[in-house]
Design a protein around this motif. Sequence first.
Motif, PDB file in Angstrom:
ATOM      1  N   GLU A  16      19.696  -1.355 -36.400  1.00  0.00           N
ATOM      2  CA  GLU A  16      20.609  -0.591 -37.250  1.00  0.00           C
ATOM      3  C   GLU A  16      22.016  -0.664 -36.686  1.00  0.00           C
ATOM      4  N   GLY A  17      22.984  -0.942 -37.549  1.00  0.00           N
ATOM      5  CA  GLY A  17      24.374  -1.068 -37.148  1.00  0.00           C
ATOM      6  C   GLY A  17      24.821  -2.497 -36.898  1.00  0.00           C
ATOM      7  N   ASP A  18      23.857  -3.425 -36.724  1.00  0.00           N
ATOM      8  CA  ASP A  18      24.215  -4.831 -36.523  1.00  0.00           C
ATOM      9  C   ASP A  18      24.806  -5.414 -37.803  1.00  0.00           C
ATOM     10  N   VAL A  77      25.565 -13.908 -36.144  1.00  0.00           N
ATOM     11  CA  VAL A  77      24.309 -13.155 -36.104  1.00  0.00           C
ATOM     12  C   VAL A  77      24.046 -12.729 -34.665  1.00  0.00           C
ATOM     13  N   PRO A  78      23.812 -11.428 -34.437  1.00  0.00           N
ATOM     14  CA  PRO A  78      23.523 -10.980 -33.070  1.00  0.00           C
ATOM     15  C   PRO A  78      22.260 -11.652 -32.527  1.00  0.00           C
ATOM     16  N   ASP A  79      22.223 -11.854 -31.214  1.00  0.00           N
ATOM     17  CA  ASP A  79      21.030 -12.417 -30.574  1.00  0.00           C
ATOM     18  C   ASP A  79      19.899 -11.402 -30.621  1.00  0.00           C
ATOM     19  N   GLY A  80      18.686 -11.906 -30.728  1.00  0.00           N
ATOM     20  CA  GLY A  80      17.507 -11.041 -30.707  1.00  0.00           C
ATOM     21  C   GLY A  80      17.256 -10.369 -32.039  1.00  0.00           C
ATOM     22  N   GLU A  81      16.382  -9.384 -31.998  1.00  0.00           N
ATOM     23  CA  GLU A  81      15.995  -8.640 -33.188  1.00  0.00           C
ATOM     24  C   GLU A  81      17.161  -7.795 -33.705  1.00  0.00           C
ATOM     25  N   PRO A 139      18.400 -13.890 -40.453  1.00  0.00           N
ATOM     26  CA  PRO A 139      19.441 -14.554 -41.245  1.00  0.00           C
ATOM     27  C   PRO A 139      19.484 -16.065 -41.068  1.00  0.00           C
ATOM     28  N   HIS A 140      19.023 -16.575 -39.925  1.00  0.00           N
ATOM     29  CA  HIS A 140      19.002 -18.023 -39.703  1.00  0.00           C
ATOM     30  C   HIS A 140      17.923 -18.711 -40.542  1.00  0.00           C
TER      31      HIS A 140
END
Length: 147
Positions: free
Chosen positions: A48-50, A41-45, A25-26
């Motif tokens: 599913e569910g993020d 945006v969650p850190d890392g890869e 997304p960045h």
Amino acid sequence: MSVRVEESIEIAAPADEVWDLVMDPHRHDEWVTAHREARGVPDGELREGDSYEQVLCLAGRRFDVEWTLVESEEPRVAVWSAEGPKGSRADVRYELSGENGRTRFDYLNEFELPGGALGAVGKRFARGPARRQTRKSLKLLKRALES
């Protein structure tokens, strides 16, 4: 009734490189014409569910959309679900296929505009602009990966 936009493009890059770009997304500012910002945006890869929040701009109007990764089969399939303002929603599918350093990127977006009379009228006019924006975004994606 939803609006459906389906487009494909051939890219001279391996599927894993295409995947890395479209799933970050960045980096959406490199190819998504309506993208303005990604938040939370969650850190890392992504898994599913993020979820994360995206600021989009369409027809001169900015709005926030909450995206959730529903399905992820790296580097072949990603399915996203989105909740937007006033009951709008979208389901987006990325499908990557190919070999020998080339990738076919299939994009499907089914979206619901806000309800009521305005939404019903808007549906008649939404498909054309959405298709044009999708084609423009996919051309930018191709350019970003092939340059």
